[in-house]
Design a protein around this motif. Structure first.
Motif, short mmCIF file in Angstrom:
data_model
loop_
_atom_site.label_atom_id
_atom_site.label_comp_id
_atom_site.label_asym_id
_atom_site.label_seq_id
_atom_site.Cartn_x
_atom_site.Cartn_y
_atom_site.Cartn_z
N ARG A 34 0.80 -1.30 0.17
CA ARG A 34 -0.15 0.01 0.03
C ARG A 34 0.76 1.43 0.01
O ARG A 34 1.01 1.80 1.01
CB ARG A 34 -0.83 -0.01 1.31
CG ARG A 34 -1.52 -1.24 1.18
CD ARG A 34 -3.05 -1.16 2.19
NE ARG A 34 -3.59 -2.17 1.79
CZ ARG A 34 -4.50 -2.22 0.93
NH1 ARG A 34 -4.95 -1.23 0.16
NH2 ARG A 34 -5.12 -3.26 0.54
N GLN B 236 -16.21 1.16 12.71
CA GLN B 236 -15.67 1.25 11.56
C GLN B 236 -14.45 -0.05 11.15
O GLN B 236 -14.44 -0.39 10.12
CB GLN B 236 -14.71 2.63 10.94
CG GLN B 236 -15.54 3.70 11.14
CD GLN B 236 -14.90 4.88 10.88
OE1 GLN B 236 -14.03 5.01 10.42
NE2 GLN B 236 -15.39 5.87 11.81
N ASP C 140 -15.02 -2.91 12.40
CA ASP C 140 -16.01 -4.08 12.43
C ASP C 140 -16.30 -4.06 10.75
O ASP C 140 -16.27 -5.04 10.30
CB ASP C 140 -17.02 -4.03 13.52
CG ASP C 140 -16.75 -4.27 14.82
OD1 ASP C 140 -15.71 -4.78 14.82
OD2 ASP C 140 -17.33 -3.96 15.39
N ALA C 141 -16.48 -2.85 10.26
CA ALA C 141 -17.21 -2.88 8.97
C ALA C 141 -15.87 -3.17 7.96
O ALA C 141 -16.12 -4.13 7.00
CB ALA C 141 -17.46 -1.45 8.70
N LEU C 142 -14.65 -2.94 8.35
CA LEU C 142 -13.59 -3.53 7.69
C LEU C 142 -13.68 -4.80 7.64
O LEU C 142 -13.57 -5.57 6.60
CB LEU C 142 -12.37 -2.78 8.10
CG LEU C 142 -11.73 -1.42 7.57
CD1 LEU C 142 -10.50 -1.06 8.13
CD2 LEU C 142 -11.73 -1.45 5.85
N ASP C 143 -13.67 -5.52 8.52
CA ASP C 143 -13.62 -6.90 8.95
C ASP C 143 -15.02 -7.56 8.17
O ASP C 143 -14.54 -8.73 7.56
CB ASP C 143 -13.81 -7.23 10.43
CG ASP C 143 -12.51 -7.21 11.28
OD1 ASP C 143 -11.29 -7.43 10.56
OD2 ASP C 143 -12.54 -7.00 12.29
N CYS C 144 -15.73 -6.99 8.38
CA CYS C 144 -16.82 -7.61 7.48
C CYS C 144 -16.84 -7.47 5.98
O CYS C 144 -17.60 -8.21 5.42
CB CYS C 144 -18.35 -6.95 8.03
SG CYS C 144 -18.60 -7.24 9.60
N MET C 145 -16.00 -6.36 5.55
CA MET C 145 -15.92 -6.53 4.17
C MET C 145 -14.76 -7.36 3.85
O MET C 145 -14.33 -7.24 2.70
CB MET C 145 -15.59 -5.22 3.48
CG MET C 145 -16.52 -4.09 3.71
SD MET C 145 -16.17 -2.78 2.94
CE MET C 145 -17.12 -1.57 3.94
N ALA C 146 -14.06 -8.07 4.84
CA ALA C 146 -12.99 -9.09 4.53
C ALA C 146 -11.91 -8.14 4.23
O ALA C 146 -10.93 -8.69 3.39
CB ALA C 146 -13.35 -10.09 3.52
N VAL C 147 -11.83 -6.90 4.40
CA VAL C 147 -10.61 -6.08 4.23
C VAL C 147 -9.68 -6.35 5.55
O VAL C 147 -10.27 -5.85 6.37
CB VAL C 147 -10.85 -4.71 3.96
CG1 VAL C 147 -9.73 -3.71 3.80
CG2 VAL C 147 -11.71 -4.65 2.70
N TYR D 101 -4.41 -2.81 5.64
CA TYR D 101 -4.92 -1.74 4.99
C TYR D 101 -4.67 -0.43 5.79
O TYR D 101 -4.25 0.77 5.35
CB TYR D 101 -6.57 -1.86 5.07
CG TYR D 101 -7.34 -0.38 4.36
CD1 TYR D 101 -7.26 -0.33 3.11
CD2 TYR D 101 -8.25 0.12 5.26
CE1 TYR D 101 -7.94 0.61 2.64
CE2 TYR D 101 -8.85 1.24 4.81
CZ TYR D 101 -8.61 1.47 3.30
OH TYR D 101 -9.28 2.58 2.72
#
Ligand code: ATP
Ligand code: MG
Lengths: 261, 267
Positions: free
Chosen positions: B44, B132, B134-141, B146
């Motif tokens: 990155r 936020q 958790d949201a990253l985790d849930c997008m499998a990012v 990242y």
């Protein structure tokens, strides 16, 4: 693919309260969510609907019981297997959970940039198209802090829909939206579901309107889940707390056939 | 009654110890994941540059002023002490060695902890409490690849570089104070420095600054990342503010402790 997308078997979940006592959220809960259909989870505030979604996503662990996704036991998995599992899901959090240092456009584009190999031009096309659907065009350079509550919800929705996942979990997708927008969003759900064929789990207080979408309804009350095969079936239930629920949420319209002429 | 109290305090001690152990275990795993994330593909680059800019370039001004004042004070103070023995000729070597081996790495790390470490901790803490992460985790990012690993890389590279800047500016400050203000001869300042500073001394300074950089970024980002699991800091905005304070205090203390340990082992 099996026709059960998600299944809870004897799930217990409790939280420790500050004074050391236990608050039971789910008490030996069993239910199955059929694949390709829409399930609505209803219930009073603070009953554990968001917790149920977090259990499905592996963000919280149950105290006992098993959770199956597409027939596989996913209880307590972690690491790579969990990341793998989550690629099947799209999520709209109750608080939208937008990345507040990214613009609206970047938020919606993030799953595409991170998880697909599409060109930037294609990504832009797709993101702008879905922003247009949700009437967010012209706001794509704003940051989450500059949006209204309803706009945040819609951005979260756009982001969740980008990857066309197998299973969509929506935590109160229409809270904070005006009635016109709400209807609009439900149409969008119905359309996308027809296109993509996803399994939808919708947590909502928007009753009875959301029942137009529902194939199955689950009512959560005091740690117990009652599953109904159709929205109509709720009204025929003999259980007192369901009768109470029907009376308070759906009111006279749905009751009218019971009233003597 | 007494026994009850004793038992109570033993239970408390036990739960405190358990807390510390699980905290350390968590932080250990966290470090492993962050380091592994540094080798993930694709690299990155944009985020890395952003962090280099924030941690490195952004700290230049404060490093410059700290170094200049430290160097000048060392020049004056050194002159005062050395003059008593008629050894002003040693001023260059005294200033350079103190800066390169001790003050450069330590003060740079402390400044970075206060300026960038606190900000990184608060950033991750807010992302945690607003779901936020958790949201990253849930997008499998992977949030490590990242968000966190670029911070690690940037800190590991920029803290040693900032330390070099600190050393150079500090030595120049010592020169101004010693040579221009106190009248030490320029030649003796240089010669003393060149003859006494060895490669080993420079190497020690580099190792220190690298370790300190790691400590600062590890503790500061880790505290923010785990804000929801740290006991006794409360919830919400308050928990982030408390944890940020903790991050700066803990990382500063560990820099000082490791400074002693590294000096004792490597000197
Ligand atoms: N991390 C947690 N720690 C302790 N208790 C929690 C935690 N998360 C939720 N709870 C408790 O669990 C209960 C259910 O919370 P949940 O967020 O699932 O409610 P909900 O049904 O989604 O309500 P709403 O409709 O208001 O969103 C609440 O009483 C809440 O206080
Ligand atoms: Mg909720």
């Amino acid at each position: 693919m099996s026709d059960i997308a998600i299944e809870f078997k004897d799930i217990d979940k409790a939280f420790m309260k500050g004074d050391g006592s236990r608050q039971v959220i789910l008490d030996r809960v069993n239910f199955a969510i059929p694949a390709g259909k829409t399930t609505v989870i209803a219930g009073g505030s603070g009953q554990g609907k968001s917790v149920t979604l977090k259990l499905i996503l592996g963000l919280m662990q149950p105290d006992a019981g098993q959770i199956f996704v597409a027939g596989n036991d996913c209880t307590g998995i972690r690491g790579r297997a969990l990341a793998e599992l989550r690629t099947r899901f799209g999520v709209l959090f109750q608080g939208a959970a937008l990345f507040d240092s990214l613009t609206v456009f970047e938020n919606v584009a993030l799953p595409l940039r991170e998880r697909t190999k599409g060109s930037e031009v294609k990504i832009k096309e797709q993101v702008l198209a879905s922003l247009e659907q949700l009437e967010l065009l012209g706001h794509e350079e704003k940051f989450p802090a500059q949006l209204s509550g309803g706009m945040k919800k819609r951005v979260g929705l756009a982001r969740a829909l980008q990857l066309k996942p197998e299973i969509m979990l929506f935590d109160e997708p229409t809270t904070g939206l005006d009635p016109v927008m709400t209807t609009e969003i439900y149409h969008l759900f119905a359309r996308t579901q027809k296109q993509v064929g996803f399994t939808a789990v919708i947590v909502s207080h928007d009753i009875p309107k959301v029942f137009n979408l529902a194939d199955q309804v689950i009512v959560l009350n005091n740690g117990v889940m009652d599953v109904f095969a159709s929205p109509e079936a709720i009204q025929w239930s003999e259980k007192p707390h369901i009768k109470e629920f029907v009376k308070t949420t759906m009111g006279e319209i749905y009751q009218s056939h019971l009233v003597e002429p | 009654m007494v026994q009850g109290m004793r038992q109570n305090s033993i239970t408390q001690l036990g739960s405190f110890a358990l807390n510390v152990v699980s905290d350390l275990g968590r932080m250990g795993l966290y470090l492993l994941r962050a380091v592994r994330g540094c080798f993930g593909r694709p690299f990155r680059f944009a985020e890395f540059l952003r962090q280099m800019n924030f941690i490195g370039v952004g700290s230049l001004v404060v490093i410059f002023f700290t170094a200049a004042s430290t160097g000048m004070v060392l020049g004056l103070q050194g002159y005062y002490s050395l003059n008593k023995f008629g050894a002003e000729g040693m001023l260059g070597s005294a200033v350079a060695l103190t800066l390169i081996m001790e003050l450069g790495p330590v003060l740079t790390a402390l400044m970075v902890a206060g300026r960038a470490g606190s900000a990184m901790c608060a950033e991750l803490g807010i992302m945690r409490i607003s779901e936020q992460l958790d949201a990253l985790d849930c997008m499998a990012v992977d949030p490590f690849r990242y968000l966190i690993s670029p911070k690690f890389l940037a800190a590991l590279i920029s803290v040693p570089l900032l330390t070099v800047v600190f050393d150079v500016v500090g030595i120049a400050g010592g020169y101004i104070a010693g040579v221009h203000l106190m009248g030490v001869s320029p030649g003796s300042y240089y010669d003393g420095m060149r003859s006494s500073v060895t490669n080993h001394d420079i190497w020690l300074g580099v190792v220190k600054s690298f370790v300190f950089g790691l400590l600062v970024v590890w503790i500061c980002t880790g505290r923010g990342y785990f804000v929801h699991q740290i006991r006794g800091v409360g919830f919400g905005a308050q928990s982030v503010s408390k944890v940020t304070t903790q991050a700066v205090v803990f990382s500063s203390i560990s820099v000082l402790v490791f400074d002693y340990l590294l000096t004792a082992v490597l000197l």
